[in-house]
Design an enzyme around this catalytic site. Structure first.
Site, PDB file in Angstrom:
ATOM      1  N   PHE A   1     -18.709  14.971 -26.341  1.00  0.00           N
ATOM      2  CA  PHE A   1     -18.330  14.132 -27.482  1.00  0.00           C
ATOM      3  C   PHE A   1     -18.237  12.659 -27.112  1.00  0.00           C
ATOM      4  O   PHE A   1     -18.435  11.794 -27.950  1.00  0.00           O
ATOM      5  CB  PHE A   1     -16.983  14.616 -28.054  1.00  0.00           C
TER       6      PHE A   1
ATOM      7  N   ARG B   1     -12.907  15.616 -34.041  1.00  0.00           N
ATOM      8  CA  ARG B   1     -12.233  16.698 -33.317  1.00  0.00           C
ATOM      9  C   ARG B   1     -12.680  18.000 -33.947  1.00  0.00           C
ATOM     10  O   ARG B   1     -11.981  18.637 -34.716  1.00  0.00           O
ATOM     11  CB  ARG B   1     -10.698  16.576 -33.412  1.00  0.00           C
TER      12      ARG B   1
ATOM     13  N   LYS C   1       0.177   7.795 -23.532  1.00  0.00           N
ATOM     14  CA  LYS C   1       0.578   8.114 -24.908  1.00  0.00           C
ATOM     15  C   LYS C   1       2.070   7.807 -25.060  1.00  0.00           C
ATOM     16  O   LYS C   1       2.463   6.660 -25.145  1.00  0.00           O
ATOM     17  CB  LYS C   1       0.275   9.586 -25.216  1.00  0.00           C
TER      18      LYS C   1
ATOM     19  N   ASP D   1       2.107  20.424 -20.385  1.00  0.00           N
ATOM     20  CA  ASP D   1       1.394  19.179 -20.669  1.00  0.00           C
ATOM     21  C   ASP D   1       2.329  18.348 -21.551  1.00  0.00           C
ATOM     22  O   ASP D   1       2.459  18.587 -22.746  1.00  0.00           O
ATOM     23  CB  ASP D   1       0.068  19.454 -21.376  1.00  0.00           C
TER      24      ASP D   1
ATOM     25  N   TYR E   1       0.833  -1.209   0.000  1.00  0.00           N
ATOM     26  CA  TYR E   1       0.000   0.000   0.000  1.00  0.00           C
ATOM     27  C   TYR E   1       0.865   1.255   0.000  1.00  0.00           C
ATOM     28  O   TYR E   1       0.573   2.224  -0.695  1.00  0.00           O
ATOM     29  CB  TYR E   1      -0.946   0.013   1.217  1.00  0.00           C
TER      30      TYR E   1
ATOM     31  N   PHE F   1      -7.111  21.847 -24.626  1.00  0.00           N
ATOM     32  CA  PHE F   1      -7.415  20.422 -24.722  1.00  0.00           C
ATOM     33  C   PHE F   1      -8.640  20.183 -23.846  1.00  0.00           C
ATOM     34  O   PHE F   1      -8.798  20.811 -22.802  1.00  0.00           O
ATOM     35  CB  PHE F   1      -6.246  19.520 -24.319  1.00  0.00           C
ATOM     36  N   THR F   2      -9.493  19.250 -24.277  1.00  0.00           N
ATOM     37  CA  THR F   2     -10.814  19.066 -23.655  1.00  0.00           C
ATOM     38  C   THR F   2     -10.738  18.909 -22.131  1.00  0.00           C
ATOM     39  O   THR F   2     -11.327  19.698 -21.393  1.00  0.00           O
ATOM     40  CB  THR F   2     -11.508  17.840 -24.276  1.00  0.00           C
TER      41      THR F   2
HETATM   42  C1  P61 Z   1      -6.554  11.349 -26.737  1.00  0.00           C
HETATM   43  F1  P61 Z   1     -11.316  12.488 -27.017  1.00  0.00           F
HETATM   44  N1  P61 Z   1      -5.857  12.419 -24.756  1.00  0.00           N
HETATM   45  O1  P61 Z   1      -5.833  12.155 -27.368  1.00  0.00           O
HETATM   46  P1  P61 Z   1      -5.945  11.116 -19.954  1.00  0.00           P
HETATM   47  N2  P61 Z   1      -3.510  16.085 -22.347  1.00  0.00           N
HETATM   48  C2  P61 Z   1      -3.419  15.692 -23.632  1.00  0.00           C
HETATM   49  C3  P61 Z   1      -4.116  14.572 -24.039  1.00  0.00           C
HETATM   50  O2  P61 Z   1      -4.031  14.189 -25.308  1.00  0.00           O
HETATM   51  C4  P61 Z   1      -4.911  13.838 -23.091  1.00  0.00           C
HETATM   52  C5  P61 Z   1      -4.952  14.300 -21.757  1.00  0.00           C
HETATM   53  C6  P61 Z   1      -4.234  15.413 -21.420  1.00  0.00           C
HETATM   54  C7  P61 Z   1      -6.623  11.487 -25.290  1.00  0.00           C
HETATM   55  C8  P61 Z   1      -7.666  10.698 -24.521  1.00  0.00           C
HETATM   56  C9  P61 Z   1      -8.899  11.513 -24.601  1.00  0.00           C
HETATM   57  O3  P61 Z   1     -11.391  14.645 -25.523  1.00  0.00           O
HETATM   58  C10 P61 Z   1     -10.678  13.554 -25.117  1.00  0.00           C
HETATM   59  O4  P61 Z   1      -4.878  10.145 -19.557  1.00  0.00           O
HETATM   60  C11 P61 Z   1      -2.599  16.475 -24.588  1.00  0.00           C
HETATM   61  O5  P61 Z   1      -6.767  10.671 -21.105  1.00  0.00           O
HETATM   62  O6  P61 Z   1      -6.797  11.501 -18.780  1.00  0.00           O
HETATM   63  C12 P61 Z   1      -5.682  12.728 -23.493  1.00  0.00           C
HETATM   64  O7  P61 Z   1      -5.140  12.413 -20.398  1.00  0.00           O
HETATM   65  C13 P61 Z   1      -5.749  13.593 -20.723  1.00  0.00           C
HETATM   66  C14 P61 Z   1      -9.676  11.485 -25.727  1.00  0.00           C
HETATM   67  C15 P61 Z   1      -9.094  12.546 -23.702  1.00  0.00           C
HETATM   68  C16 P61 Z   1     -10.574  12.487 -25.957  1.00  0.00           C
HETATM   69  C17 P61 Z   1     -10.007  13.548 -23.941  1.00  0.00           C
HETATM   70  O8  P61 Z   1      -7.184  10.439 -27.278  1.00  0.00           O
END
Ligand code: P61
Length: 460
Positions: A451, A385, A261, A218, A75, A127-128
């Site tokens: 979305f 997107r 990623k 980021d 833990y 970013f979303t």
């Molecule tokens: C992606 F449709 N990205 O690209 P988490 N920052 C950045 C990202 O690309 C990102 C996160 C933070 C995704 C997954 C995803 O609208 C969407 O580990 C530059 O996914 O929490 C994630 O990181 C967030 C797809 C996220 C989406 C949000 O496919």
């Protein structure tokens, strides 16, 4: 046809395969209707080639899998946490680490620690999830990316750059007291995976040092950004990806990371900072939202895979093959006349739905429509997107982004060049009958990040 295969053959061989299901058009029509014409709502079993995202979809190496067997599931104080901490400190240079279950977990904590209601957060395109966490903490996001980033045809080599005049204006208007940090993404996702230059980062550092404002990075796709600096920026051709990444991080004060990623894991993320006070508060909050500060919502084995993945992600051969594969697909699509965002970015090909379906207005959701049509044609799953992803402002009005794109995102180390050929051919098939394609209407709209779960019906 021109031969686009450069010397980027994969620096690995395949040890295990996952079988894919091939479907008929009738099966796909049933599946996309059931999914409300939203590719997020498809079952993955109905998908042939999955380009929804490069997030959490990478193939881990045999070393990472071996690392999973070395998970210390204590833990508190797991040895895998210390491996991860070491990988972050050594490769990125940040002092303090807070592991989180994924990127948005880090964004939540960082936003809660740094933002006060009424604050302003400038950044190089939204970013979303990042913007939503900033807004939920009471801030307003202001886009200060260069104008070129909003133009899919502009060939600027660093479309992720910040326009310092725009930033200066925000500082003049609101004062530094209202700006807790500037939010800087490497490889700007919503712009098409476009990099920021080292020169721009250096200028930004000088500007923020003068005004006493933090830069929060980021760093989700920092290695891919480093690749473009190595290829396009004077003085970096002889530097390794590892060296370039470390230099990028050195101009910033802290970071959020979705390790799903670049860092080649299926789950995981972190927040990092150089400031003790910020770390102390974040370390306290992480126990509320994620888990103890030495696991942050992850299993020990996940942290071990991440520590190894970080090392592998910074290998020059890996990153050249990764971006090389994306470029191969992009060049092939261009040779077929498919309109894509230029220059080709790091993690996928972004097809310009406004030029692909010029007869549809943005209220008929061209990118959403095109993603559904590509799936119908071949079982290739892509992601909208555009106007659906952009969502609504606090006052309820829709954001109408200039970019209305369909992202063909390439998972790392997963698909072959033959898959790329099939994908490009599917885009061409749909392009041939583009004029006859009708748009969509939204029939269900969730409140947050619409979305992901929105539903649509075809317009007739
Ligand atoms: C992606 F449709 N990205 O690209 P988490 N920052 C950045 C990202 O690309 C990102 C996160 C933070 C995704 C997954 C995803 O609208 C969407 O580990 C530059 O996914 O929490 C994630 O990181 C967030 C797809 C996220 C989406 C949000 O496919």
């Amino acid at each position: 046809m021109k031969n686009y295969k450069h010397s980027w053959a994969e620096p690995y061989k395949i040890k295990m395969v996952e079988l894919l299901r091939m479907t008929t058009r009738a099966q796909r029509l049933k599946a996309i209707k059931e999914a409300g014409f939203n590719t997020f709502l498809l079952r993955s079993e109905d998908v042939y080639i999955d380009l929804l995202t490069d997030s959490g979809t990478s193939a881990m190496s045999d070393r990472q899998w071996a690392g999973m067997m070395m998970g210390d599931e204590s833990y508190a104080g797991s040895r895998n946490f210390y491996h991860l901490e070491n990988a972050v400190q050594k490769n990125y240079g940040y002092k303090y680490l807070i592991p989180t279950h994924q990127g948005r977990g880090a964004e939540n904590i960082l936003s809660k620690v740094l933002i006060k209601p009424g604050d302003i957060v400038p950044g190089n395109m939204y970013f979303t999830t990042t913007r939503l966490h900033q807004e939920l903490a009471g801030a307003t996001f202001v886009d200060v990316i260069i104008d070129e980033a909003h133009d899919p045809l502009n060939e600027h080599p660093f479309k992720g750059n910040v326009d310092l005049n725009k930033l200066e204006k925000v500082v003049q208007e609101h004062g530094t007291g209202k700006i807790p940090y500037i939010s800087i993404a490497t490889s700007v996702n919503m712009a098409g995976g476009q990099p920021i230059s080292m020169a721009n980062l250096r200028e930004l550092r000088a500007f923020t040092a003068k005004h006493g404002i933090r830069i929060i990075h980021d760093m989700t796709r920092v290695a891919e950004n480093a690749h473009f600096i190595q290829k396009r920026e004077a003085g970096y051709a002889q530097k390794s990806i590892r060296e370039i990444v470390k230099e990028i991080c050195s101009y910033t004060d802290g970071a959020t990371m979705s390790a799903k990623k670049d860092a080649l894991v299926n789950i995981g993320g972190f927040m990092a900072t150089n400031e003790w006070e910020v770390f102390e508060e974040a370390r306290n909050l992480v126990v509320v939202y994620e888990g103890l500060h030495t696991y942050g919502g992850l299993a020990g084995r996940d942290m071990e895979a991440m520590a190894i993945g970080i090392e592998e992600s910074l290998d020059d051969n890996h990153i050249h093959a990764r971006v090389g594969q994306v470029e191969y697909l992009g060049h092939l699509m261009e040779s077929y006349g498919v309109p894509i965002v230029r220059p080709i970015g790091g993690h996928g090909i972004f097809v310009d739905a406004k030029r692909f379906l010029p007869h549809l207005s943005q209220d008929e959701f061209p990118a959403q429509t095109l993603a559904a049509e590509i799936f119908l044609d071949s079982g290739v799953r892509t992601m909208e997107r555009g106007v659906v992803s952009a969502g609504r402002k606090a006052n309820g009005e829709n954001y109408y982004p200039k970019l209305e794109l369909v992202r063909f995102t390439i998972p790392r180390r997963v698909y072959t060049q033959a898959h790329m050929d099939v994908i490009a051919e599917s885009a061409l098939n749909v392009l041939k009958r583009a004029k006859r394609i009708k748009g969509l209407q939204m029939v269900y709209e969730p409140k947050y990040l619409r979305f992901f779960q929105a539903r649509f019906e075809r317009l007739f």
